[in-house]
Motif scaffolding. Sequence first.
Motif, short mmCIF file in Angstrom:
data_model
loop_
_atom_site.label_atom_id
_atom_site.label_comp_id
_atom_site.label_asym_id
_atom_site.label_seq_id
_atom_site.Cartn_x
_atom_site.Cartn_y
_atom_site.Cartn_z
N GLN A 13 1.63 -1.99 12.74
CA GLN A 13 0.95 -0.96 13.54
C GLN A 13 1.91 0.12 14.00
OE1 GLN A 13 -0.86 -3.36 16.59
NE2 GLN A 13 -2.74 -3.70 15.42
N THR A 14 3.18 -0.27 14.13
CA THR A 14 4.19 0.68 14.59
C THR A 14 4.83 1.44 13.42
OG1 THR A 14 4.71 -0.72 16.48
CG2 THR A 14 6.36 0.92 15.85
N SER A 15 5.23 0.70 12.38
CA SER A 15 6.01 1.30 11.29
C SER A 15 5.19 1.61 10.05
CB SER A 15 7.15 0.35 10.90
OG SER A 15 6.63 -0.89 10.43
N GLY A 16 3.92 1.19 10.02
CA GLY A 16 3.11 1.41 8.83
C GLY A 16 3.29 0.29 7.82
N ALA A 17 2.51 0.36 6.76
CA ALA A 17 2.54 -0.68 5.73
C ALA A 17 2.40 0.00 4.38
CB ALA A 17 1.43 -1.70 5.96
N GLN A 18 3.49 0.56 3.89
CA GLN A 18 3.45 1.46 2.74
C GLN A 18 2.83 0.83 1.50
OE1 GLN A 18 7.33 2.82 1.55
NE2 GLN A 18 6.54 4.22 -0.02
N PHE A 19 3.17 -0.41 1.21
CA PHE A 19 2.75 -1.00 -0.06
C PHE A 19 1.71 -2.12 0.09
CE2 PHE A 19 7.11 0.59 -1.22
CZ PHE A 19 6.66 1.62 -2.03
N ARG A 20 1.09 -2.24 1.25
CA ARG A 20 0.03 -3.23 1.41
C ARG A 20 -1.14 -2.87 0.50
NH1 ARG A 20 1.28 -7.96 4.00
NH2 ARG A 20 -0.75 -8.16 5.02
#
Length: 474
Positions: free
Chosen positions: A24-31
């Motif tokens: 939630q803070t740093s994102g999830a680029q490759f999820r």
Amino acid sequence: MNALTRDFVNLVNTAEENQTAKEQTSGAQFREKLHLMPPVGWLNDPNGLCQMDGVFHAFFQYSPFNAEGGVKMWGHYTSTNLIDWEYKGVSLYPDQPFDCHGVYSGSAFLEDGTMYLYYTGNVKLEDGDFDYINTGREANTVLVTTKDGIHFGSKKELLRNSDYPSDLTCHVRDPKVWKKDDTYYMIQGARTKNDVGQALIFESSDKINWHFHSRIESEKPFGYMWECPDYFETDGIKILSSSVQGLEGKEWADRNVYQSGYFLVDGDILDSYKLSPYHLWDYGFDYYAPQSFEAEDGRRIHISWMGMPDCEEYTNPTTKDGWQHCFTFPREVFIKDGKVCQKPVHELDAKKQQLQDVQNELTQSGCPVYEVNVDGIKENHFQAVLSDELILNYENGRFQMHFTTKSKTSVSAGRSLRYAEVGTLENVKILADTSSVEVFVNDGEFVFSTRYYPNDYKIVVHSPSAHITFDKIQ
């Protein structure tokens, strides 16, 4: 719930909550959007695949404490359409003396409103000088049942290494169960003391008391271990699937470290049979330990780990984000012109929005999740370039999947080239997710799977006279 299980529950919950807060803070680029992934940590083999009362269940090998792997338990997802999955938490923990070092792979058998989950309980001894092949390991066959896939009964240890033939190593695992007439059969993978891979069949009249029935062997030694065996019939064709370790020689030099494929079975696998040559399920980079099940509508559905054990050739940069690996998108196994083929399950159609319908050439950018279909290919002329570095093409009788840059910091994360000998190229389907690509050639007679890690999403397809469509998947 014993004290050890309570400790596991608390640790897993904390790990998953921390991962959610991090993303939630740093994102999830490759999820991924379409492919099942671990909430946190490491995922490998699919387990216990089934459909019960309209609900699909996918259990998975799960190491939530370390994205590089570790002690295994079974995580659990459910779905009503094979696309939208709901995480149900961890179902089976390594909390008994007979599975204390891992709830290893296994399967689901459904009967009379009950799900019977069979798996290998792994025990790795530490108080001696062991090679962990012939000594120092226990592979225990374990059963647990559930009426709803959520609440589970007590575990039962059914078989130990002393119950397996004496010429085998400690490596016997991955039970898959089916019923024929009034008898239940269980197949397991095995490694002999002479380092020959084979499968074992056990039989039972009550699903609990099992006795050795027979072996399944190739005419000549073929690898040293047959993992994750699966036996089923589809469209009248008998198929023995297995992930084989230890294949050597020129034919395997350009393949993965381990293979996943199948034999066609001529005759009765329980009595007198002949195995065909070994065929690969997938010719790409990331594919291992497939498992199948029969859906309630009669389809044979196949799901695999989109990863590779003991691989030093390439990596997955998501480990720095706290997770690693995913499953392949569910595939239907079917027979066409006597050949075993695969295709994405038809439930995907409801998620498509067509953006382009063109001839000869297509360019599309900015869409990470999509399907491209190229039909009516003439004279084998075809090329697709994804994210500038992943090339799919036909060259000198081969369909190829290759990356232009092999660096472990590139789109490929170290992947290079995979190929299959294809006589005539007729059509190609490309299913792309945020960090994975699955390619189905000639109606899925040949399939190529890979993970990839682009900074942006672009695809260019060139195939003179071909009909090309691009569908965004929502």
